[in-house]
Design a protein around this motif. Structure first.
Motif, PDB file in Angstrom:
ATOM      1  N   ARG A   9       0.605  -1.150   0.225  1.00  0.00           N
ATOM      2  CA  ARG A   9       0.021   0.171   0.037  1.00  0.00           C
ATOM      3  C   ARG A   9       0.849   1.246  -0.010  1.00  0.00           C
ATOM      4  O   ARG A   9       0.858   2.328  -0.744  1.00  0.00           O
ATOM      5  CB  ARG A   9      -0.776  -0.004   1.260  1.00  0.00           C
ATOM      6  N   GLY A  10       2.016   1.231   0.830  1.00  0.00           N
ATOM      7  CA  GLY A  10       2.880   2.274   0.939  1.00  0.00           C
ATOM      8  C   GLY A  10       3.607   2.685  -0.321  1.00  0.00           C
ATOM      9  O   GLY A  10       3.748   3.907  -0.824  1.00  0.00           O
ATOM     10  N   THR A  11       3.963   1.453  -1.147  1.00  0.00           N
ATOM     11  CA  THR A  11       4.559   1.877  -2.532  1.00  0.00           C
ATOM     12  C   THR A  11       3.604   2.338  -3.369  1.00  0.00           C
ATOM     13  O   THR A  11       4.030   3.209  -3.959  1.00  0.00           O
ATOM     14  CB  THR A  11       4.991   0.178  -2.857  1.00  0.00           C
ATOM     15  N   PHE A  12       2.529   1.967  -3.410  1.00  0.00           N
ATOM     16  CA  PHE A  12       1.338   2.467  -4.134  1.00  0.00           C
ATOM     17  C   PHE A  12       1.276   3.952  -4.043  1.00  0.00           C
ATOM     18  O   PHE A  12       0.991   4.570  -4.792  1.00  0.00           O
ATOM     19  CB  PHE A  12       0.093   1.817  -4.080  1.00  0.00           C
ATOM     20  N   LEU A  13       1.062   4.242  -2.726  1.00  0.00           N
ATOM     21  CA  LEU A  13       0.730   5.781  -2.220  1.00  0.00           C
ATOM     22  C   LEU A  13       2.141   6.665  -2.696  1.00  0.00           C
ATOM     23  O   LEU A  13       2.004   7.727  -3.153  1.00  0.00           O
ATOM     24  CB  LEU A  13       0.751   5.821  -0.797  1.00  0.00           C
ATOM     25  N   LEU A  14       3.427   6.008  -2.557  1.00  0.00           N
ATOM     26  CA  LEU A  14       4.595   6.754  -3.025  1.00  0.00           C
ATOM     27  C   LEU A  14       4.625   7.108  -4.480  1.00  0.00           C
ATOM     28  O   LEU A  14       4.793   8.341  -4.717  1.00  0.00           O
ATOM     29  CB  LEU A  14       5.648   5.848  -2.603  1.00  0.00           C
TER      30      LEU A  14
ATOM     31  N   ARG B  74      -2.567  27.927 -12.647  1.00  0.00           N
ATOM     32  CA  ARG B  74      -1.523  27.775 -11.839  1.00  0.00           C
ATOM     33  C   ARG B  74      -1.951  27.659 -10.371  1.00  0.00           C
ATOM     34  O   ARG B  74      -1.319  26.989  -9.610  1.00  0.00           O
ATOM     35  CB  ARG B  74      -0.753  29.128 -11.944  1.00  0.00           C
ATOM     36  N   HIS B  75      -3.189  28.306 -10.098  1.00  0.00           N
ATOM     37  CA  HIS B  75      -3.710  28.096  -8.865  1.00  0.00           C
ATOM     38  C   HIS B  75      -4.140  26.735  -8.678  1.00  0.00           C
ATOM     39  O   HIS B  75      -3.902  26.093  -7.463  1.00  0.00           O
ATOM     40  CB  HIS B  75      -4.581  29.116  -8.401  1.00  0.00           C
ATOM     41  N   TRP B  76      -4.937  26.199  -9.507  1.00  0.00           N
ATOM     42  CA  TRP B  76      -5.231  24.940  -9.567  1.00  0.00           C
ATOM     43  C   TRP B  76      -4.148  23.658  -9.393  1.00  0.00           C
ATOM     44  O   TRP B  76      -4.387  22.603  -8.950  1.00  0.00           O
ATOM     45  CB  TRP B  76      -6.263  24.357 -10.586  1.00  0.00           C
ATOM     46  N   SER B  77      -3.176  24.281  -9.947  1.00  0.00           N
ATOM     47  CA  SER B  77      -1.921  23.234  -9.890  1.00  0.00           C
ATOM     48  C   SER B  77      -1.290  22.977  -8.256  1.00  0.00           C
ATOM     49  O   SER B  77      -1.086  21.561  -7.959  1.00  0.00           O
ATOM     50  CB  SER B  77      -0.646  23.686 -10.460  1.00  0.00           C
ATOM     51  N   TRP B  78      -1.746  23.646  -7.467  1.00  0.00           N
ATOM     52  CA  TRP B  78      -1.412  23.734  -6.027  1.00  0.00           C
ATOM     53  C   TRP B  78      -2.238  22.650  -5.440  1.00  0.00           C
ATOM     54  O   TRP B  78      -1.975  21.899  -4.500  1.00  0.00           O
ATOM     55  CB  TRP B  78      -1.462  25.031  -5.291  1.00  0.00           C
ATOM     56  N   LEU B  79      -3.529  22.217  -5.931  1.00  0.00           N
ATOM     57  CA  LEU B  79      -4.457  21.249  -5.394  1.00  0.00           C
ATOM     58  C   LEU B  79      -3.682  19.802  -5.736  1.00  0.00           C
ATOM     59  O   LEU B  79      -3.858  18.850  -4.755  1.00  0.00           O
ATOM     60  CB  LEU B  79      -5.850  21.279  -6.185  1.00  0.00           C
ATOM     61  N   TRP B  80      -3.158  19.460  -7.121  1.00  0.00           N
ATOM     62  CA  TRP B  80      -2.533  18.542  -7.098  1.00  0.00           C
ATOM     63  C   TRP B  80      -1.048  18.465  -6.531  1.00  0.00           C
ATOM     64  O   TRP B  80      -0.881  17.436  -5.959  1.00  0.00           O
ATOM     65  CB  TRP B  80      -1.923  18.561  -8.845  1.00  0.00           C
ATOM     66  N   ILE B  81      -0.394  19.552  -6.248  1.00  0.00           N
ATOM     67  CA  ILE B  81       0.822  19.445  -5.548  1.00  0.00           C
ATOM     68  C   ILE B  81       0.539  19.216  -4.211  1.00  0.00           C
ATOM     69  O   ILE B  81       1.235  18.185  -3.599  1.00  0.00           O
ATOM     70  CB  ILE B  81       1.655  20.666  -5.729  1.00  0.00           C
ATOM     71  N   VAL B  82      -0.519  19.644  -3.448  1.00  0.00           N
ATOM     72  CA  VAL B  82      -0.579  19.562  -1.967  1.00  0.00           C
ATOM     73  C   VAL B  82      -1.097  18.175  -1.722  1.00  0.00           C
ATOM     74  O   VAL B  82      -0.677  17.389  -0.921  1.00  0.00           O
ATOM     75  CB  VAL B  82      -1.391  20.682  -1.365  1.00  0.00           C
ATOM     76  N   CYS B  83      -2.156  17.771  -2.688  1.00  0.00           N
ATOM     77  CA  CYS B  83      -2.508  16.472  -2.411  1.00  0.00           C
ATOM     78  C   CYS B  83      -1.706  15.303  -2.838  1.00  0.00           C
ATOM     79  O   CYS B  83      -1.310  14.149  -2.035  1.00  0.00           O
ATOM     80  CB  CYS B  83      -3.835  16.254  -3.268  1.00  0.00           C
ATOM     81  N   GLY B  84      -0.865  15.490  -3.686  1.00  0.00           N
ATOM     82  CA  GLY B  84       0.363  14.348  -3.992  1.00  0.00           C
ATOM     83  C   GLY B  84       1.232  14.501  -2.888  1.00  0.00           C
ATOM     84  O   GLY B  84       1.682  13.348  -2.622  1.00  0.00           O
ATOM     85  N   LEU B  85       1.556  15.781  -2.147  1.00  0.00           N
ATOM     86  CA  LEU B  85       2.660  15.419  -1.272  1.00  0.00           C
ATOM     87  C   LEU B  85       1.970  14.928   0.004  1.00  0.00           C
ATOM     88  O   LEU B  85       2.635  14.239   0.728  1.00  0.00           O
ATOM     89  CB  LEU B  85       3.114  16.817  -0.729  1.00  0.00           C
ATOM     90  N   ILE B  86       0.854  15.012   0.381  1.00  0.00           N
ATOM     91  CA  ILE B  86       0.072  14.186   1.443  1.00  0.00           C
ATOM     92  C   ILE B  86      -0.023  13.055   1.408  1.00  0.00           C
ATOM     93  O   ILE B  86       0.285  12.061   2.186  1.00  0.00           O
ATOM     94  CB  ILE B  86      -1.271  14.820   1.545  1.00  0.00           C
ATOM     95  N   THR B  87      -0.217  12.460  -0.067  1.00  0.00           N
ATOM     96  CA  THR B  87      -0.214  11.124  -0.493  1.00  0.00           C
ATOM     97  C   THR B  87       1.195  10.581  -0.345  1.00  0.00           C
ATOM     98  O   THR B  87       1.118   9.386   0.104  1.00  0.00           O
ATOM     99  CB  THR B  87      -0.915  10.861  -2.076  1.00  0.00           C
ATOM    100  N   PHE B  88       2.061  11.078  -0.896  1.00  0.00           N
ATOM    101  CA  PHE B  88       3.594  10.795  -0.772  1.00  0.00           C
ATOM    102  C   PHE B  88       3.810  10.495   0.683  1.00  0.00           C
ATOM    103  O   PHE B  88       4.391   9.379   0.969  1.00  0.00           O
ATOM    104  CB  PHE B  88       4.202  11.823  -1.358  1.00  0.00           C
ATOM    105  N   THR B  89       3.707  11.474   1.562  1.00  0.00           N
ATOM    106  CA  THR B  89       3.924  11.293   2.992  1.00  0.00           C
ATOM    107  C   THR B  89       3.377  10.070   3.663  1.00  0.00           C
ATOM    108  O   THR B  89       3.635   9.511   4.655  1.00  0.00           O
ATOM    109  CB  THR B  89       4.003  12.663   3.750  1.00  0.00           C
ATOM    110  N   SER B  90       1.906   9.869   3.307  1.00  0.00           N
ATOM    111  CA  SER B  90       1.157   9.025   3.801  1.00  0.00           C
ATOM    112  C   SER B  90       1.651   7.455   3.675  1.00  0.00           C
ATOM    113  O   SER B  90       1.318   6.646   4.266  1.00  0.00           O
ATOM    114  CB  SER B  90      -0.258   8.884   3.296  1.00  0.00           C
ATOM    115  N   ALA B  91       2.438   7.435   2.546  1.00  0.00           N
ATOM    116  CA  ALA B  91       3.007   6.022   2.319  1.00  0.00           C
ATOM    117  C   ALA B  91       3.919   5.499   3.378  1.00  0.00           C
ATOM    118  O   ALA B  91       4.152   4.413   3.404  1.00  0.00           O
ATOM    119  CB  ALA B  91       4.028   6.275   1.036  1.00  0.00           C
ATOM    120  N   PHE B  92       4.469   6.614   4.245  1.00  0.00           N
ATOM    121  CA  PHE B  92       5.267   6.189   5.177  1.00  0.00           C
ATOM    122  C   PHE B  92       4.628   5.954   6.535  1.00  0.00           C
ATOM    123  O   PHE B  92       5.159   5.542   7.640  1.00  0.00           O
ATOM    124  CB  PHE B  92       6.299   7.150   5.414  1.00  0.00           C
TER     125      PHE B  92
END
Length: 148
Positions: free
Chosen positions: A16-21, A55-73
């Motif tokens: 699961r963590g690998t998938f989230l990463l 450009r503003h909507w890109s932050w939705l992808w970036i923030v959600c991506g970073l939360i998803t990435f860190t949730s892998a751990f």
């Protein structure tokens, strides 16, 4: 040496963590692409671009991506935040494309919305239900015949 580090990382993350990463990395990169080089036109996303720029909507992808990435751990069972956060950007995009179809602004948007709902949201929801470790069934013991 790199193989040992990769094995240790995989042991730490699990399936699961690998998938989230991987998912978090992809979402973050997708968001950064809109931030660095936004497309001149965004057909089908008028619902979003009327509110603010891509450009503003890109932050939705970036923030959600970073939360998803860190949730892998996070430990197993606490990674639900990563899976639910990963659903937000593709759901928003799917809503925007569906709206574009309903208003007649972008007829192709229906296919794009279905693509986001299946290949993104559907896969994320499926992966969220996959157990970390699947235990194989215990083998059935052989039966002895009465004639022996």
């Amino acid at each position: 040496m790199p193989r040992r580090a990769a094995r240790r990382l995989y042991k730490t993350l699990g399936r699961r963590g690998t998938f989230l990463l991987i998912l978090g990395t992809g979402k973050t990169c997708w968001g950064v692409s809109f931030l660095v080089a936004p497309p001149p036109e965004a057909p089908g996303l008028e619902l979003l671009t009327d509110l603010c720029s891509l450009r503003h909507w890109s932050w939705l992808w970036i923030v959600c991506g970073l939360i998803t990435f860190t949730s892998a751990f996070l430990p197993i069972g606490r990674d639900k935040l990563g899976f639910s956060t990963a659903l937000i950007p593709p759901t928003v995009w799917a809503i925007a494309y569906t709206y574009a179809v309903l208003t007649g602004e972008y007829s192709r948007g229906g296919f794009v919305a279905i693509w986001y709902l299946t290949s993104h949201c559907g896969v994320i929801m499926w992966a969220a239900t996959v157990p970390e470790y699947s235990v194989p069934r215990a083998p059935r013991s052989a039966r002895r015949g009465k004639g022996a």
